[in-house]
Design a protein around this motif. Sequence first.
Motif, PDB file in Angstrom:
ATOM      1  N   LEU A   1      40.266  -7.021  24.830  1.00  0.00           N
ATOM      2  CA  LEU A   1      40.314  -8.405  24.344  1.00  0.00           C
ATOM      3  C   LEU A   1      40.556  -8.454  22.840  1.00  0.00           C
ATOM      4  N   VAL A   2      39.852  -7.614  22.097  1.00  0.00           N
ATOM      5  CA  VAL A   2      40.051  -7.562  20.643  1.00  0.00           C
ATOM      6  C   VAL A   2      41.467  -7.086  20.325  1.00  0.00           C
ATOM      7  N   SER A   3      41.929  -6.085  21.056  1.00  0.00           N
ATOM      8  CA  SER A   3      43.271  -5.568  20.831  1.00  0.00           C
ATOM      9  C   SER A   3      44.329  -6.623  21.134  1.00  0.00           C
ATOM     10  N   PHE A   4      44.104  -7.425  22.172  1.00  0.00           N
ATOM     11  CA  PHE A   4      45.062  -8.462  22.539  1.00  0.00           C
ATOM     12  C   PHE A   4      45.045  -9.626  21.554  1.00  0.00           C
ATOM     13  N   LEU A   5      43.852 -10.074  21.169  1.00  0.00           N
ATOM     14  CA  LEU A   5      43.749 -11.253  20.317  1.00  0.00           C
ATOM     15  C   LEU A   5      43.988 -10.955  18.842  1.00  0.00           C
ATOM     16  N   ALA A   6      43.392  -9.894  18.346  1.00  0.00           N
ATOM     17  CA  ALA A   6      43.465  -9.632  16.910  1.00  0.00           C
ATOM     18  C   ALA A   6      44.705  -8.838  16.519  1.00  0.00           C
ATOM     19  N   LEU A   7      45.090  -7.877  17.334  1.00  0.00           N
ATOM     20  CA  LEU A   7      46.198  -7.002  16.973  1.00  0.00           C
ATOM     21  C   LEU A   7      47.506  -7.387  17.641  1.00  0.00           C
ATOM     22  N   ASP A   8      47.470  -8.396  18.495  1.00  0.00           N
ATOM     23  CA  ASP A   8      48.647  -8.914  19.180  1.00  0.00           C
ATOM     24  C   ASP A   8      49.347  -7.831  20.005  1.00  0.00           C
TER      25      ASP A   8
END
Length: 130
Positions: free
Chosen positions: A92-99
């Motif tokens: 989730l962090v990788s998808f939202l923050a790092l696109d």
Amino acid sequence: MHLIRRIFAFRLSHPTLSGLWHAFLWMMIGALILSLLLQSGILEEEDLTLYTYLVHGISLVAGGVVSGKKAGQKGLYQGSLTGVLYGLLLLLVSFLALDNALGVREFALLIPSLFLGAVGGVFGVNFAKK
């Protein structure tokens, strides 16, 4: 002194949340150590991927141990749940923050996180005082 401890006491009673907390704590410590090694020139950027996976693995096992120890029973379940939630939160962090795009390869990383969390949970139950 006891008043200060009581005011600033931070306790998680649920085994899975406690395991997640400790897993992310160990991940942050590992990320700090890796960044210091990278800054000092001891570690090269090409080797960073291997050490990042190693930090995540250690964090998953540590979170599973805490989760299993806190539960006292069903360590395989508690550790697996901790591992999967850890992996999902990282995705989730990788998808939202790092696109980053989510694909089969990213979701396949949930299998090792489930396994490492389960191993930690089994060891954690055996470390628990009875």
